[in-house]
Design a protein around this motif. Sequence first.
Motif, PDB file in Angstrom:
ATOM      1  N   LEU A 176      11.398  39.429 -29.201  1.00 42.11           N
ATOM      2  CA  LEU A 176       9.810  40.082 -30.576  1.00 42.11           C
ATOM      3  C   LEU A 176       9.345  39.168 -31.740  1.00 42.11           C
ATOM      4  CD1 LEU A 176       9.392  43.285 -29.289  1.00 42.11           C
ATOM      5  CD2 LEU A 176       8.008  42.129 -28.970  1.00 42.11           C
ATOM      6  N   GLY A 177      10.488  39.712 -32.261  1.00 39.78           N
ATOM      7  CA  GLY A 177      10.197  38.230 -33.537  1.00 39.78           C
ATOM      8  C   GLY A 177       9.492  36.723 -33.421  1.00 39.78           C
ATOM      9  N   ARG A 178      10.281  36.689 -32.254  1.00 38.52           N
ATOM     10  CA  ARG A 178       9.641  34.860 -31.796  1.00 38.52           C
ATOM     11  C   ARG A 178       7.961  34.812 -32.054  1.00 38.52           C
ATOM     12  NH1 ARG A 178      13.184  33.147 -27.603  1.00 38.52           N
ATOM     13  NH2 ARG A 178      11.103  32.283 -26.294  1.00 38.52           N
ATOM     14  N   SER A 179       7.393  35.564 -31.675  1.00 37.17           N
ATOM     15  CA  SER A 179       6.660  35.676 -30.986  1.00 37.17           C
ATOM     16  C   SER A 179       5.613  36.088 -31.702  1.00 37.17           C
ATOM     17  CB  SER A 179       6.340  36.577 -29.692  1.00 37.17           C
ATOM     18  OG  SER A 179       6.382  37.934 -29.526  1.00 37.17           O
ATOM     19  N   ALA A 180       5.790  36.786 -32.145  1.00 36.62           N
ATOM     20  CA  ALA A 180       4.770  37.682 -33.830  1.00 36.62           C
ATOM     21  C   ALA A 180       5.155  36.639 -34.769  1.00 36.62           C
ATOM     22  CB  ALA A 180       6.297  38.891 -34.419  1.00 36.62           C
ATOM     23  N   LEU A 181       6.246  35.716 -34.676  1.00 34.52           N
ATOM     24  CA  LEU A 181       6.284  34.643 -35.638  1.00 34.52           C
ATOM     25  C   LEU A 181       5.780  33.198 -35.423  1.00 34.52           C
ATOM     26  CD1 LEU A 181       9.011  35.602 -38.069  1.00 34.52           C
ATOM     27  CD2 LEU A 181       7.467  35.740 -38.790  1.00 34.52           C
ATOM     28  N   GLY A 182       5.421  33.089 -34.439  1.00 38.80           N
ATOM     29  CA  GLY A 182       5.042  32.234 -33.442  1.00 38.80           C
ATOM     30  C   GLY A 182       5.202  30.984 -33.525  1.00 38.80           C
ATOM     31  N   ILE A 183       7.494  31.612 -33.079  1.00 38.79           N
ATOM     32  CA  ILE A 183       8.422  30.139 -32.594  1.00 38.79           C
ATOM     33  C   ILE A 183       8.134  30.503 -32.088  1.00 38.79           C
ATOM     34  CG2 ILE A 183      10.908  29.508 -33.276  1.00 38.79           C
ATOM     35  CD1 ILE A 183      10.802  31.904 -35.731  1.00 38.79           C
ATOM     36  N   ALA A 184       7.914  29.358 -30.903  1.00 37.51           N
ATOM     37  CA  ALA A 184       7.634  28.743 -29.593  1.00 37.51           C
ATOM     38  C   ALA A 184       8.673  28.789 -28.720  1.00 37.51           C
ATOM     39  CB  ALA A 184       6.881  27.405 -29.127  1.00 37.51           C
ATOM     40  N   ASP A 185      10.166  27.507 -28.824  1.00 36.64           N
ATOM     41  CA  ASP A 185      11.791  28.129 -28.691  1.00 36.64           C
ATOM     42  C   ASP A 185      12.660  29.017 -29.259  1.00 36.64           C
ATOM     43  OD1 ASP A 185      10.205  26.151 -26.029  1.00 36.64           O
ATOM     44  OD2 ASP A 185      10.866  24.713 -28.146  1.00 36.64           O
ATOM     45  N   ARG A 186      13.485  29.313 -28.298  1.00 39.67           N
ATOM     46  CA  ARG A 186      14.555  29.642 -29.014  1.00 39.67           C
ATOM     47  C   ARG A 186      13.907  29.593 -30.757  1.00 39.67           C
ATOM     48  NH1 ARG A 186      18.634  32.255 -26.679  1.00 39.67           N
ATOM     49  NH2 ARG A 186      18.606  32.881 -24.706  1.00 39.67           N
ATOM     50  N   GLY A 189      15.487  32.636 -19.349  1.00 39.49           N
ATOM     51  CA  GLY A 189      14.812  31.960 -21.021  1.00 39.49           C
ATOM     52  C   GLY A 189      15.344  32.779 -21.907  1.00 39.49           C
ATOM     53  N   PHE A 190      14.598  33.962 -21.843  1.00 39.07           N
ATOM     54  CA  PHE A 190      14.627  34.923 -23.501  1.00 39.07           C
ATOM     55  C   PHE A 190      16.108  35.332 -23.873  1.00 39.07           C
ATOM     56  CE2 PHE A 190       9.693  35.347 -22.116  1.00 39.07           C
ATOM     57  CZ  PHE A 190       9.666  34.766 -24.093  1.00 39.07           C
ATOM     58  N   GLY A 191      16.735  35.945 -22.746  1.00 38.36           N
ATOM     59  CA  GLY A 191      18.288  36.587 -23.214  1.00 38.36           C
ATOM     60  C   GLY A 191      19.768  35.580 -22.708  1.00 38.36           C
ATOM     61  N   THR A 192      20.582  36.664 -23.432  1.00 38.62           N
ATOM     62  CA  THR A 192      21.156  35.492 -23.585  1.00 38.62           C
ATOM     63  C   THR A 192      22.402  35.596 -22.340  1.00 38.62           C
ATOM     64  OG1 THR A 192      22.318  37.076 -24.803  1.00 38.62           O
ATOM     65  CG2 THR A 192      21.474  34.887 -25.971  1.00 38.62           C
ATOM     66  N   GLY A 193      22.394  36.938 -21.503  1.00 38.23           N
ATOM     67  CA  GLY A 193      23.333  37.127 -20.868  1.00 38.23           C
ATOM     68  C   GLY A 193      22.806  36.996 -19.270  1.00 38.23           C
ATOM     69  N   GLY A 194      23.366  35.705 -19.093  1.00 38.39           N
ATOM     70  CA  GLY A 194      23.621  35.315 -17.223  1.00 38.39           C
ATOM     71  C   GLY A 194      24.617  35.951 -16.361  1.00 38.39           C
ATOM     72  N   MET A 195      24.823  35.609 -14.951  1.00 37.46           N
ATOM     73  CA  MET A 195      25.371  36.743 -14.553  1.00 37.46           C
ATOM     74  C   MET A 195      27.231  36.649 -15.082  1.00 37.46           C
ATOM     75  SD  MET A 195      25.396  38.619 -11.831  1.00 37.46           S
ATOM     76  CE  MET A 195      23.331  38.932 -11.616  1.00 37.46           C
ATOM     77  N   VAL A 196      27.421  35.751 -15.826  1.00 37.47           N
ATOM     78  CA  VAL A 196      29.225  35.491 -16.063  1.00 37.47           C
ATOM     79  C   VAL A 196      29.106  36.914 -17.460  1.00 37.47           C
ATOM     80  CG1 VAL A 196      30.641  34.624 -17.384  1.00 37.47           C
ATOM     81  CG2 VAL A 196      29.537  33.539 -15.486  1.00 37.47           C
ATOM     82  N   SER A 197      28.447  36.577 -17.899  1.00 39.39           N
ATOM     83  CA  SER A 197      28.598  38.211 -18.673  1.00 39.39           C
ATOM     84  C   SER A 197      27.884  39.565 -18.374  1.00 39.39           C
ATOM     85  CB  SER A 197      27.393  37.825 -19.796  1.00 39.39           C
ATOM     86  OG  SER A 197      26.066  38.193 -19.750  1.00 39.39           O
ATOM     87  N   LYS A 198      27.031  39.683 -17.342  1.00 44.17           N
ATOM     88  CA  LYS A 198      26.894  40.842 -16.478  1.00 44.17           C
ATOM     89  C   LYS A 198      28.870  41.109 -16.054  1.00 44.17           C
ATOM     90  CE  LYS A 198      22.071  41.193 -16.154  1.00 44.17           C
ATOM     91  NZ  LYS A 198      22.028  39.682 -17.677  1.00 44.17           N
TER      92      LYS A 198
END
Length: 379
Positions: free
Chosen positions: A65-75, A219-228
């Motif tokens: 959310l902060g990224r889009s508010a600040l206009g930071i396109a990528d990670r 794309g956005f989060g950090t958790g793939g299936m391994v972390s699940k």
Amino acid sequence: MSAPSHPALRDFLLDGTAPLVIKIGSSLMIGEDGAPRRQWMSDLARQLAGRPGPILAVSSGAIALGRSALGIADRPASLAEAQAAAAVGQIRLAGIWSEAWADCGRTAAQVLLSLDDLENRGRYLNARNTIETLLARGVVPIINENDTVATGEIRFGDNDRLGARVALLAGADLLLLLSDVDGLFDADPRKVPDAKLIPEVPVIDAGVEARAGAAEATGFGTGGMVSKLAAARIATSGGCPVLLADGSGDAEPIARFCETGTGTCFHAAEKPLVRRKQWLRSLQHSAGTLHLDAGAVAALDRGASLLASGIRRVDGDFRRGDLVELRGSRGTVGQGLCGYDAVDAARIIGRHSSEFEALLGYAGRGPVVHRDDLILFEC
Ligand code: GLU
């Protein structure tokens, strides 16, 4: 999901009296246009507002959310940029959840946790008291990692594990991991078109771990299936089942699960760990390693404490009471709180406790890691 767990899960989600923890991934919080999915969040709150039992939400999305508010396109490129984005995003995230719950007559509270808050036993008990007090008043805690101050190795790393630890802390009877996948598949569904969903996982064994290995972070989060799976392991070993279900798309996810039954349910361990052992199992940051001989590993398997005579080497720089990894010849066998600091532990390894006074200048306590302070990973 096939019977028998689906009807029981549906009843628990909507009418349960025990605590429910829902972890909501970042990709669910933000639409393709980069704006928060307010309607989806409101629908979820409305679906659960009448549930008699406590509800806790572990919500990701601050950085996105902060990224889009600040206009930071990528990670964000740097840690400081990610932390700045989290600072901007978290206040928005909490505000949107607060409004969504208020519209249904429920009060929400923001709880930001750092790794240390759950690793340190005193702080853990303090966090538990606060959360229990909120729940007793019918408040819905909205929990996230304190991203603006957490750095590098002192992070939870992903909110799946944070969700599992919150589930144990709150004594929850279900951890619902809402993600952008239907559940756990027998192959990576993005690569293998006829991959099959696994509806029930009675035990998380090596085969299950291997199936999760293929999944990558979204794309956005950090958790793939391994972390699940890591989260499912922590929660189920403490007696809390885990449901992994899809929350993507516009449909309200709990109603959708109740209708379709699509998801993967990880069963709780038949013999769950007692609360202190659950806490020991969930600790993430070890300050050192004790290398054990085969006799010590066998003794731990029989439920004994770890004695100095069975330790071959000490690595790391830790204080008395810090978490250390216990390593046998085939890898890590467990972890525990060390009764000695690294310097003293190195002095007494391979020796009998009758020699400690001469070696240390004080009598010391018998075991290097007491059995009440250690956990083996097969548990
Ligand atoms: N705490 C991070 C955030 O709110 C998300 C971490 C995660 O998705 O696992 O942006």
